[in-house]
Write a protein that holds these residues in place. Structure first.
Motif, PDB file in Angstrom:
ATOM      1  N   LEU A   1     -48.130  77.976 -45.905  1.00 45.29           N
ATOM      2  CA  LEU A   1     -49.133  78.000 -44.647  1.00 45.29           C
ATOM      3  C   LEU A   1     -49.289  76.871 -44.144  1.00 45.29           C
ATOM      4  O   LEU A   1     -50.539  76.284 -44.300  1.00 45.29           O
ATOM      5  CB  LEU A   1     -50.333  79.053 -44.745  1.00 45.29           C
ATOM      6  CG  LEU A   1     -49.843  80.384 -45.432  1.00 45.29           C
ATOM      7  CD1 LEU A   1     -50.857  81.137 -45.736  1.00 45.29           C
ATOM      8  CD2 LEU A   1     -48.901  81.268 -44.598  1.00 45.29           C
ATOM      9  N   TYR A   2     -48.627  76.417 -43.253  1.00 39.40           N
ATOM     10  CA  TYR A   2     -48.735  74.974 -42.872  1.00 39.40           C
ATOM     11  C   TYR A   2     -50.016  74.917 -41.786  1.00 39.40           C
ATOM     12  O   TYR A   2     -50.603  73.760 -41.899  1.00 39.40           O
ATOM     13  CB  TYR A   2     -47.508  74.706 -41.825  1.00 39.40           C
ATOM     14  CG  TYR A   2     -47.374  73.301 -41.212  1.00 39.40           C
ATOM     15  CD1 TYR A   2     -46.949  72.041 -42.194  1.00 39.40           C
ATOM     16  CD2 TYR A   2     -47.799  72.837 -40.063  1.00 39.40           C
ATOM     17  CE1 TYR A   2     -46.498  70.897 -41.704  1.00 39.40           C
ATOM     18  CE2 TYR A   2     -47.580  71.823 -39.480  1.00 39.40           C
ATOM     19  CZ  TYR A   2     -47.173  70.519 -40.321  1.00 39.40           C
ATOM     20  OH  TYR A   2     -46.803  69.463 -39.920  1.00 39.40           O
ATOM     21  N   CYS A   3     -50.356  75.783 -41.062  1.00 36.96           N
ATOM     22  CA  CYS A   3     -51.668  75.805 -40.255  1.00 36.96           C
ATOM     23  C   CYS A   3     -52.617  76.478 -40.910  1.00 36.96           C
ATOM     24  O   CYS A   3     -53.716  77.057 -40.278  1.00 36.96           O
ATOM     25  CB  CYS A   3     -51.329  76.041 -38.713  1.00 36.96           C
ATOM     26  SG  CYS A   3     -50.974  77.735 -38.589  1.00 36.96           S
TER      27      CYS A   3
ATOM     28  N   GLY B   1     -52.460  79.608 -41.882  1.00 33.03           N
ATOM     29  CA  GLY B   1     -52.480  80.981 -41.147  1.00 33.03           C
ATOM     30  C   GLY B   1     -53.153  81.074 -39.877  1.00 33.03           C
ATOM     31  O   GLY B   1     -53.603  82.220 -39.554  1.00 33.03           O
TER      32      GLY B   1
ATOM     33  N   GLY C   1     -52.065  80.855 -37.027  1.00 34.27           N
ATOM     34  CA  GLY C   1     -50.946  81.243 -35.996  1.00 34.27           C
ATOM     35  C   GLY C   1     -50.737  80.253 -34.851  1.00 34.27           C
ATOM     36  O   GLY C   1     -50.301  80.524 -33.902  1.00 34.27           O
ATOM     37  N   ILE C   2     -50.723  79.061 -35.501  1.00 34.70           N
ATOM     38  CA  ILE C   2     -50.514  78.132 -34.320  1.00 34.70           C
ATOM     39  C   ILE C   2     -49.155  77.016 -34.723  1.00 34.70           C
ATOM     40  O   ILE C   2     -48.704  76.477 -33.729  1.00 34.70           O
ATOM     41  CB  ILE C   2     -51.487  77.114 -34.058  1.00 34.70           C
ATOM     42  CG1 ILE C   2     -52.270  76.622 -35.166  1.00 34.70           C
ATOM     43  CG2 ILE C   2     -52.481  77.665 -33.263  1.00 34.70           C
ATOM     44  CD1 ILE C   2     -53.453  75.655 -35.222  1.00 34.70           C
ATOM     45  N   CYS C   3     -48.764  77.008 -35.989  1.00 37.34           N
ATOM     46  CA  CYS C   3     -47.703  76.204 -36.146  1.00 37.34           C
ATOM     47  C   CYS C   3     -46.285  76.863 -36.112  1.00 37.34           C
ATOM     48  O   CYS C   3     -45.324  76.152 -35.965  1.00 37.34           O
ATOM     49  CB  CYS C   3     -47.709  75.928 -37.548  1.00 37.34           C
ATOM     50  SG  CYS C   3     -47.455  76.889 -38.972  1.00 37.34           S
ATOM     51  N   GLY C   4     -46.234  78.165 -36.160  1.00 34.32           N
ATOM     52  CA  GLY C   4     -44.988  78.996 -36.036  1.00 34.32           C
ATOM     53  C   GLY C   4     -44.049  78.892 -37.272  1.00 34.32           C
ATOM     54  O   GLY C   4     -42.859  78.884 -37.137  1.00 34.32           O
ATOM     55  N   ARG C   5     -44.524  78.335 -38.441  1.00 38.94           N
ATOM     56  CA  ARG C   5     -43.522  77.703 -39.696  1.00 38.94           C
ATOM     57  C   ARG C   5     -43.388  78.839 -40.588  1.00 38.94           C
ATOM     58  O   ARG C   5     -42.734  78.621 -41.455  1.00 38.94           O
ATOM     59  CB  ARG C   5     -44.026  76.695 -40.093  1.00 38.94           C
ATOM     60  CG  ARG C   5     -44.040  75.288 -39.126  1.00 38.94           C
ATOM     61  CD  ARG C   5     -44.138  73.972 -39.948  1.00 38.94           C
ATOM     62  NE  ARG C   5     -43.967  72.909 -38.979  1.00 38.94           N
ATOM     63  CZ  ARG C   5     -42.961  72.464 -38.743  1.00 38.94           C
ATOM     64  NH1 ARG C   5     -41.903  72.727 -39.154  1.00 38.94           N
ATOM     65  NH2 ARG C   5     -43.057  71.444 -37.735  1.00 38.94           N
ATOM     66  N   CYS C   6     -44.407  79.950 -40.395  1.00 29.68           N
ATOM     67  CA  CYS C   6     -44.327  80.922 -41.691  1.00 29.68           C
ATOM     68  C   CYS C   6     -43.386  81.971 -41.386  1.00 29.68           C
ATOM     69  O   CYS C   6     -43.666  83.356 -41.873  1.00 29.68           O
ATOM     70  CB  CYS C   6     -45.597  81.413 -41.855  1.00 29.68           C
ATOM     71  SG  CYS C   6     -46.298  82.064 -40.523  1.00 29.68           S
TER      72      CYS C   6
ATOM     73  N   LEU D   1     -44.119  86.125 -38.175  1.00 32.67           N
ATOM     74  CA  LEU D   1     -45.032  85.147 -38.664  1.00 32.67           C
ATOM     75  C   LEU D   1     -45.791  85.902 -40.015  1.00 32.67           C
ATOM     76  O   LEU D   1     -46.287  86.748 -39.736  1.00 32.67           O
ATOM     77  CB  LEU D   1     -45.911  84.434 -37.936  1.00 32.67           C
ATOM     78  CG  LEU D   1     -45.619  84.087 -36.620  1.00 32.67           C
ATOM     79  CD1 LEU D   1     -46.440  83.432 -35.463  1.00 32.67           C
ATOM     80  CD2 LEU D   1     -45.005  82.647 -37.037  1.00 32.67           C
TER      81      LEU D   1
ATOM     82  N   CYS E   1     -48.263  85.143 -41.679  1.00 33.94           N
ATOM     83  CA  CYS E   1     -49.777  84.858 -41.647  1.00 33.94           C
ATOM     84  C   CYS E   1     -50.297  85.797 -40.696  1.00 33.94           C
ATOM     85  O   CYS E   1     -51.435  86.356 -40.696  1.00 33.94           O
ATOM     86  CB  CYS E   1     -50.209  83.496 -41.426  1.00 33.94           C
ATOM     87  SG  CYS E   1     -49.884  82.929 -39.739  1.00 33.94           S
TER      88      CYS E   1
HETATM   89  S1  FES Z   1     -48.954  79.652 -41.183  1.00 32.19           S
HETATM   90 FE1  FES Z   1     -48.966  78.484 -39.234  1.00 32.19          FE
HETATM   91  S2  FES Z   1     -48.216  80.281 -37.922  1.00 32.19           S
HETATM   92 FE2  FES Z   1     -48.241  81.265 -39.774  1.00 32.19          FE
END
Ligand code: FES
Ligand code: B12
Lengths: 224, 601
Positions: free
Chosen positions: B38-40, B42, B44-49, B80, B82
């Motif tokens: 969970l890069y950010c 969770g 909801g701003i990185c869009g990587r999950c 996403l 998260c």
């Molecule tokens: S962890 Fe960053 S958007 Fe889900």
């Protein structure tokens, strides 16, 4: 024809070589009780025994624990025998007086303790200043105690230089000829000892004894 | 019915799980043993999950998800993890590189379990976020910072103190930017356009003899390449004490030591970047695990206090420093995080190693032993950690031993006594060249078993040497040196246990770090008496725990928090002040299991 005394001497000698600290004292007492003069016990049992311990060390058969145990057993026997000498009005001629310590900044004292034990076991009077000893204290003590030898131990490449400082202080006080300086410790070498103007270097506690003897050979000593 | 049935496709596996209604998918994945990155965290701003929904009815999107989908345009079946809350049964495919586990395995081998805190907290030290910013946002520094702060949902955000690189330098005409954020609190840079795929970290283990480094992709959280070189400072002195002596000798010398270290790091970084096909200027974060002296030299701190009794470091924890200030040529905005010193000669290599094992936050009693020259030992009991260094010397690095050598191909790493001779194995099965630490230990153990060696350390072959292999013998003097090194570790361990009022039988585990790697047989360690006779499962070989710890610090916020707390939990014990050291040391010189017998104090 008296096989008895020999047995006593041999048993004591064995006990010292084998480092049986608890048995050496009682065995010395037994030897005395059997009518052997204390000087004879020392010369014919104790001295050869501690020399044998040294030989076994040099041969690599003995290591630190055996060496220490040997020296301790020797000490136990000598306590008994010296007491006996004293009460008969005699005394043992000291091999020399040594002030020993680990130099300032260094707390490694196992090697130094071993050297002290071996020197004591070999008839030297030893004044042990402990570890992390200031340069001045070595010199002051040597003066006060009328020592023959100042023995310096150092285990760190950084603190080795304090051995040099002791020699320098002696020179600057004009006391260099009064005391012999002997150095040792794992990083110290013969070459280093020469460079700093020390009189002797010993690689091990066993060597320390012969070096100390050589330094004092043909010399009266400062003590009475 | 409050439970939702789920099916996860991960790699070749299909995993079934149940979730309570309304739980997020990422949470359920964690519970099911499929933790994802969970890069950010969770937010909801990185869009990587992103995970792929294979079947089932899709629930509503959250605001954050809608916004991201608009910007990034990912297909509707990708959601996403998260953000997605579970209400209906679903079948979900988890992309391989989103899973945390494979990387952890490759980092740590088989020993790091799922109880590691950092599993729950994948959070790289430096992160990049793609942002849309308006002209007004960019007009003023303050506005910019607050826009980014609220946009990213951060509690606090400050600008990098490095004024020359203020993000204003970015042309205002572009609307899409990439913010480079350090530790969720410091804005390092604002790059034009979208550059969030280029972000690397460098884990560094700056050791006295060897410098090791690993390059990591901080987006994927995966290692790209690793390498090590000999520390060129050796030219100024082989061991730490000589380096300190050199540094103190003349004013310019500390600088010379520093330059030597920096040069080797620069070389390593070049090599790693080339191997991984990346640019060194993509490196934004460095985590350093150096021993106490190396930490000082690297951070340009005087080493004087480490050179004389009572041997204290000038600092424990150190603020992060810009890499440019240190003199590392990476990204101009890159920051360096240092694993803390713990007192005396116990430095950042040990703190990072401890963090790697998870020991500081684990309930129970644990021992950590680093078998290097300094012989650091850490003992955790309850909430406290005692540390000490025993100065074992370099014997187990092969130094000072007649046929000793470092653990390189060709070195014997293991022997077994059978049918009247030693059967040996060399590293990489290469042509025999010498004995490395684990080989030396192995020879001791097997010689004892064969009766060629007495517990006193005396060789009984009658020739004052042990024939190990054709042309290779171990002398009586070698054995003595090994006994000294072992005794230092053993007596130090016992004194620490004594200080803590703990018996070795009360240990829940023992980590052995350093030169031995995993080639050494725990039974042999016990046979020579190096380790107390704990059951096999309690003895864990960590390999280079310092480097692995540095990696962890790059990747996990929990690890970094733990690092910050660590010096407060630690008490440094100076073995020099222990009354009974000598007695303990002499006893410890004997080989074999006897030393650990109960009531043999
Ligand atoms: S962890 Fe960053 S958007 Fe889900
Ligand atoms: C035990 C030990 C310790 C113990 C000391 C406990 C004590 N009360 O002595 C503890 C753990 C406390 C310790 C601490 C440190 N140690 Co330490 N220690 C050792 C170790 C393992 C053994 C030393 C020893 O006792 N040997 C056994 C004795 C009997 O041998 P010896 O001292 O050499 O003595 C013999 C001869 O040299 C000779 N001899 C000795 N003195 C004299 C004097 C005279 C006059 C003569 C003739 C002969 C003589 O006779 C002795 C018997 O034969 C060595 C490494 C090793 N494997 O050897 C490191 C070592 C000496 N320590 C070292 C270091 C760096 C330290 C520390 C600075 C670092 C640390 N990690 O904390 C601290 C410093 C503390 C301080 N203020 O001094 C380094 C020194 C490196 C260098 N280049 O200087 C070594 C070599 C280890 C290493 N390579 O890192 N240490």
């Amino acid at each position: 024809m008296k096989p008895e005394p020999n047995n006593h001497l041999q048993a004591l000698s064995q006990a010292i070589v084998q480092g049986l600290v608890d048995e050496a004292g009682p065995l010395a007492e037994k030897a005395l009780a059997a009518g052997l003069p204390p000087l004879q016990v020392i010369e014919q049992a104790c001295v050869p025994a501690i020399e044998e311990v040294g030989r076994l060390w040099e041969a690599g058969d003995y290591f630190l624990p055996e060496l220490i145990a040997g020296a301790e057993a020797m000490k136990a026997a000598m306590t008994v025998l010296q007491e006996a000498l004293k009460s008969s009005g005699q005394s043992l001629k000291s091999a020399g007086r040594v002030v020993i310590g680990t130099v300032e900044g260094d707390i490694h004292d196992i090697g130094k303790n071993l050297v002290a034990s071996m020197l004591r076991a070999s008839g030297f009077e030893v004044i042990d200043l402990g570890a992390d000893v200031k340069v001045e204290r070595f010199v002051e003590t040597a003066e006060r105690e009328k020592a023959d030898i100042i023995a310096l131990s150092a285990l760190l490449t950084t603190t080795m230089l304090n051995q040099k400082r002791v020699v320098e202080l002696l020179v600057s006080l004009g006391l260099k000829d009064k005391f012999k300086v002997m150095v040792g410790g794992a990083p110290v070498t013969e070459k280093f000892a020469r460079e700093i103007g020390a009189d002797g270097y010993g690689e091990s506690a066993v060597q320390a004894v012969s070096v100390a003897r050589n330094l004092l050979a043909g010399r009266g000593g400062n003590h009475d | 019915m409050n439970k939702v049935k789920l099916k996860f496709l991960a790699g070749a596996k299909i995993i079934k799980a149940e979730a309570s209604r309304g739980q997020t998918l990422s949470r359920v994945l964690f519970r099911a043993g499929l933790p994802i990155k969970l890069y950010c965290q969770g937010r909801g701003i990185c869009g990587r999950c992103l995970v792929e929904i294979k079947s089932g009815r899709l629930p509503e999107e959250t605001e954050a998800e809608k916004k991201l989908r608009l910007e990034r345009r990912f297909p509707p079946c990708f959601r996403l993890a998260c953000q997605l809350r579970l209400h209906q049964p679903l079948t979900v495919r988890i992309p391989d590189d989103l899973l945390l586990l494979p990387e952890i395995k490759s980092l740590a081998g088989r020993f790091i379990g799922k109880d590691q805190t950092w599993l729950r907290d994948y959070n790289p030290l430096v992160k990049k976020y793609v942002l849309q910013l308006s002209r007004e946002d960019l007009s003023e520094e303050e506005r910019l910072v607050s826009a980014i702060k609220s946009g990213l949902g951060l509690k606090q955000l400050a600008l990098t103190p490095d004024a020359e690189h203020k993000p204003k330098s970015v042309g205002a005409s572009r609307r899409q930017f990439t913010a480079v954020i350090y530790d969720d609190r410091l804005l390092l840079h604002l790059e034009g356009g979208r550059t969030d795929d280029r972000i690397l970290g460098l884990a560094l283990d700056l050791g006295t003899t060897t410098v090791s480094a690993r390059l990591l992709d901080l987006v994927q959280g995966k290692p790209l390449a690793s390498a090590s070189v000999a520390n060129p400072q050796a030219a100024f002195g082989a061991d730490l004490i000589s380096r300190i002596a050199f540094a103190i000798e003349r004013p310019g010398n500390l600088k010379r030591l520093r330059r030597a270290a920096l040069k080797s790091i620069a070389q390593l970084t070049e090599v790693l970047a080339r191997e991984a096909g990346v640019k060194t200027r993509w490196v934004y974060a460095v985590c350093l695990a150096g021993n106490a002296v190396m930490n000082h030299i690297f951070l340009n701190q005087p080493v004087d206090s480490l050179g004389r009794a009572p041997f204290r470091p000038a600092f424990l924890s150190h603020e992060p420093v810009p890499a440019s200030e240190i003199g590392l040529r990476l990204n101009p905005q890159a920051m360096v995080f240092t694993s803390p010193n713990l007192g005396g000669f116990v430095g950042g290599d040990i703190s990072s190693g401890l963090l790697y094992t998870g020991l500081p936050d684990k309930p129970g009693n644990y021992l950590y032993v680093d078998l290097g020259t300094n012989g650091e030992i850490a003992l955790k009991k309850g909430k406290k950690i005692l540390v000490a260094s025993t100065a074992a010397g370099p014997a187990f690095e092969g130094s000072g031993i007649s046929c000793g050598q470092p653990a390189l191909p060709g070195a014997i790493e293991y022997v077994k006594w059978s049918e009247g001779r030693f059967k040996y194995r060399t590293i990489g099965r290469k042509k025999l060249s010498g004995l490395c630490g684990s080989g030396l230990l192995s020879v001791l153990a097997e010689s004892l078993r064969a009766g060629w060696l007495l517990p006193s350390g005396r060789i009984t072959t009658g020739r004052s040497e042990i024939p190990v292999a054709p042309g290779l013998t171990l002398s009586q003097l070698d054995i003595r040196k090994l006994q000294l090194a072992l005794a230092a570790i053993k007596s130090g361990t016992r004194l620490l246990l004594g200080t803590a009022g703990l018996d070795w039988t009360e240990l829940d585990g023992l980590y052995l770090a350093g030169v031995f790697g995993s080639s050494v047989d725990p039974a042999q360690c016990i046979a020579v008496g190096l380790l107390p006779p704990l059951p096999r499962r309690k003895i864990i070989f960590t390999g280079n725990a310092s480097l692995a710890g540095a990696e962890m610090l790059l990747l996990s916020g929990e690890a970094r928090k733990s690092a910050a707390r660590l010096p407060l939990k630690v008490q440094h014990v100076s073995l020099a002040e222990q009354e009974n050291f000598q007695g303990e040391f002499l006893k410890a010189l004997s080989l074999g299991r006897r030393y650990w017998r109960k009531n043999d104090v």
